[in-house]
Design a protein around this motif. Structure first.
Motif, PDB file in Angstrom:
ATOM      1  N   HIS A  36       0.835  -1.200   0.000  1.00 49.83           N
ATOM      2  CA  HIS A  36       0.000   0.000   0.000  1.00 49.83           C
ATOM      3  C   HIS A  36       0.871   1.251   0.000  1.00 49.83           C
ATOM      4  CE1 HIS A  36      -2.540   3.020   2.204  1.00 49.83           C
ATOM      5  NE2 HIS A  36      -3.341   2.693   1.209  1.00 49.83           N
ATOM      6  N   SER A  37       1.868   1.284   0.878  1.00 47.88           N
ATOM      7  CA  SER A  37       2.776   2.441   0.940  1.00 47.88           C
ATOM      8  C   SER A  37       3.554   2.589  -0.360  1.00 47.88           C
ATOM      9  CB  SER A  37       3.747   2.291   2.114  1.00 47.88           C
ATOM     10  OG  SER A  37       3.049   2.331   3.326  1.00 47.88           O
ATOM     11  N   ASP A  38       3.988   1.475  -0.929  1.00 48.37           N
ATOM     12  CA  ASP A  38       4.736   1.510  -2.182  1.00 48.37           C
ATOM     13  C   ASP A  38       3.869   2.048  -3.325  1.00 48.37           C
ATOM     14  OD1 ASP A  38       7.089   0.781  -3.849  1.00 48.37           O
ATOM     15  OD2 ASP A  38       5.654  -0.625  -4.741  1.00 48.37           O
ATOM     16  N   LEU A  39       2.632   1.614  -3.402  1.00 46.69           N
ATOM     17  CA  LEU A  39       1.740   2.111  -4.451  1.00 46.69           C
ATOM     18  C   LEU A  39       1.476   3.603  -4.305  1.00 46.69           C
ATOM     19  CD1 LEU A  39      -0.808  -0.824  -4.711  1.00 46.69           C
ATOM     20  CD2 LEU A  39       0.766  -0.054  -6.500  1.00 46.69           C
ATOM     21  N   LEU A  87      -3.306   8.505  -4.148  1.00 49.44           N
ATOM     22  CA  LEU A  87      -2.882   9.255  -2.959  1.00 49.44           C
ATOM     23  C   LEU A  87      -4.025   9.593  -2.016  1.00 49.44           C
ATOM     24  CD1 LEU A  87      -0.367  11.664  -4.696  1.00 49.44           C
ATOM     25  CD2 LEU A  87       0.157   9.660  -3.305  1.00 49.44           C
ATOM     26  N   TRP A  88      -5.261   9.400  -2.443  1.00 50.48           N
ATOM     27  CA  TRP A  88      -6.405   9.750  -1.605  1.00 50.48           C
ATOM     28  C   TRP A  88      -6.366   8.938  -0.322  1.00 50.48           C
ATOM     29  CZ3 TRP A  88      -9.484  13.735  -2.504  1.00 50.48           C
ATOM     30  CH2 TRP A  88     -10.620  13.877  -1.714  1.00 50.48           C
ATOM     31  N   PRO A  89      -6.508   9.601   0.835  1.00 49.37           N
ATOM     32  CA  PRO A  89      -6.473   8.862   2.107  1.00 49.37           C
ATOM     33  C   PRO A  89      -7.610   7.846   2.181  1.00 49.37           C
ATOM     34  CG  PRO A  89      -6.359  11.228   2.487  1.00 49.37           C
ATOM     35  CD  PRO A  89      -6.679  11.033   1.032  1.00 49.37           C
ATOM     36  N   ARG A  90      -7.281   6.664   2.650  1.00 50.35           N
ATOM     37  CA  ARG A  90      -8.288   5.619   2.793  1.00 50.35           C
ATOM     38  C   ARG A  90      -7.943   4.768   4.005  1.00 50.35           C
ATOM     39  NH1 ARG A  90      -5.718   4.749  -1.904  1.00 50.35           N
ATOM     40  NH2 ARG A  90      -7.546   5.040  -3.180  1.00 50.35           N
ATOM     41  N   HIS A  91      -8.981   4.152   4.556  1.00 49.47           N
ATOM     42  CA  HIS A  91      -8.784   3.271   5.704  1.00 49.47           C
ATOM     43  C   HIS A  91      -8.159   1.970   5.216  1.00 49.47           C
ATOM     44  CE1 HIS A  91      -9.458   1.323   9.517  1.00 49.47           C
ATOM     45  NE2 HIS A  91     -10.069   0.331   8.886  1.00 49.47           N
ATOM     46  N   ARG A 132      -6.996  -6.528   0.034  1.00 52.12           N
ATOM     47  CA  ARG A 132      -6.594  -7.017  -1.287  1.00 52.12           C
ATOM     48  C   ARG A 132      -7.426  -6.352  -2.385  1.00 52.12           C
ATOM     49  NH1 ARG A 132      -4.490 -12.678  -2.819  1.00 52.12           N
ATOM     50  NH2 ARG A 132      -4.099 -12.314  -5.000  1.00 52.12           N
ATOM     51  N   ARG A 133      -8.715  -6.197  -2.151  1.00 49.86           N
ATOM     52  CA  ARG A 133      -9.564  -5.522  -3.137  1.00 49.86           C
ATOM     53  C   ARG A 133      -9.098  -4.074  -3.333  1.00 49.86           C
ATOM     54  NH1 ARG A 133     -13.349  -8.686  -0.462  1.00 49.86           N
ATOM     55  NH2 ARG A 133     -14.013  -7.011   0.915  1.00 49.86           N
ATOM     56  N   ARG A 134      -8.747  -3.412  -2.233  1.00 53.20           N
ATOM     57  CA  ARG A 134      -8.258  -2.025  -2.344  1.00 53.20           C
ATOM     58  C   ARG A 134      -6.935  -1.976  -3.108  1.00 53.20           C
ATOM     59  NH1 ARG A 134      -9.602  -1.767   3.599  1.00 53.20           N
ATOM     60  NH2 ARG A 134     -11.729  -0.992   3.626  1.00 53.20           N
ATOM     61  N   LEU A 135      -6.039  -2.906  -2.808  1.00 50.58           N
ATOM     62  CA  LEU A 135      -4.750  -2.935  -3.491  1.00 50.58           C
ATOM     63  C   LEU A 135      -4.913  -3.253  -4.973  1.00 50.58           C
ATOM     64  CD1 LEU A 135      -2.523  -4.732  -0.834  1.00 50.58           C
ATOM     65  CD2 LEU A 135      -2.482  -2.317  -1.473  1.00 50.58           C
TER      66      LEU A 135
END
Length: 164
Positions: A36-39, A87-91, A132-135
């Protein structure tokens, strides 16, 4: 025949496996958080690259009103939207809430540790699936953004060549 969680003779032999599942699920969430951080970092790089490209080619070098110039500008907007989506903040689920753990496992009566490990491994597994769906969506956005960046660069080069 169901599994009787009140009978210690049935869950104690599985205690090590529950603990292992709990630990592995935690490692999987840590791994996902790194991706997540890498993306997100790649999204920032994507936005920066598109901006520099537009600044170089769209500034003094970008004379003219050809269709390639419009394609480049539209691709720049598309790259910006993809980067914004990255870059949009997400949980992002990476840990269990301590308050919930205390309320569910320690109060009013203590739950045996092997059963806590079992339950939290399942909770972590659910979080892994949501993450996983978010990634997957973020990976798709990065790929689209990279394709649009390539279109943008080619369009700017064509626009520059047309202005010569």
């Amino acid at each position: 025949m169901g599994f009787d969680f009140t009978d210690p003779r049935l869950y104690r032999p599985r205690a090590a496996l529950y603990a292992l599942a709990f630990e592995e699920a935690g490692l999987a969430l840590v791994w996902q958080e790194r991706i997540h951080s890498d993306l997100r970092a790649r999204g920032a790089g994507l936005a920066g690259t598109a901006t520099v490209t537009t600044t170089i080619f769209g500034g003094p070098l970008g004379a003219g009103d050809g269709s390639a110039r419009y394609v480049a500008v539209m691709a720049f907007v598309g790259v910006g939207l993809c980067a914004l989506g990255l870059l949009w903040p997400r949980h992002f689920d990476v840990a269990s809430d301590a308050r919930t753990m205390v309320r569910e496992y320690a109060e009013p009566s203590s739950v045996p540790l092997p059963l806590v490990h079992r339950d939290l491994a399942l909770v972590r597994s659910d979080a892994f699936a949501r993450n996983r769906r978010r990634l997957d969506r973020m990976t798709w956005l990065l790929r689209v953004g990279l394709c649009l960046l390539a279109v943008q660069v080619v369009a700017w080069v064509v626009s520059y060549a047309q202005s010569l």
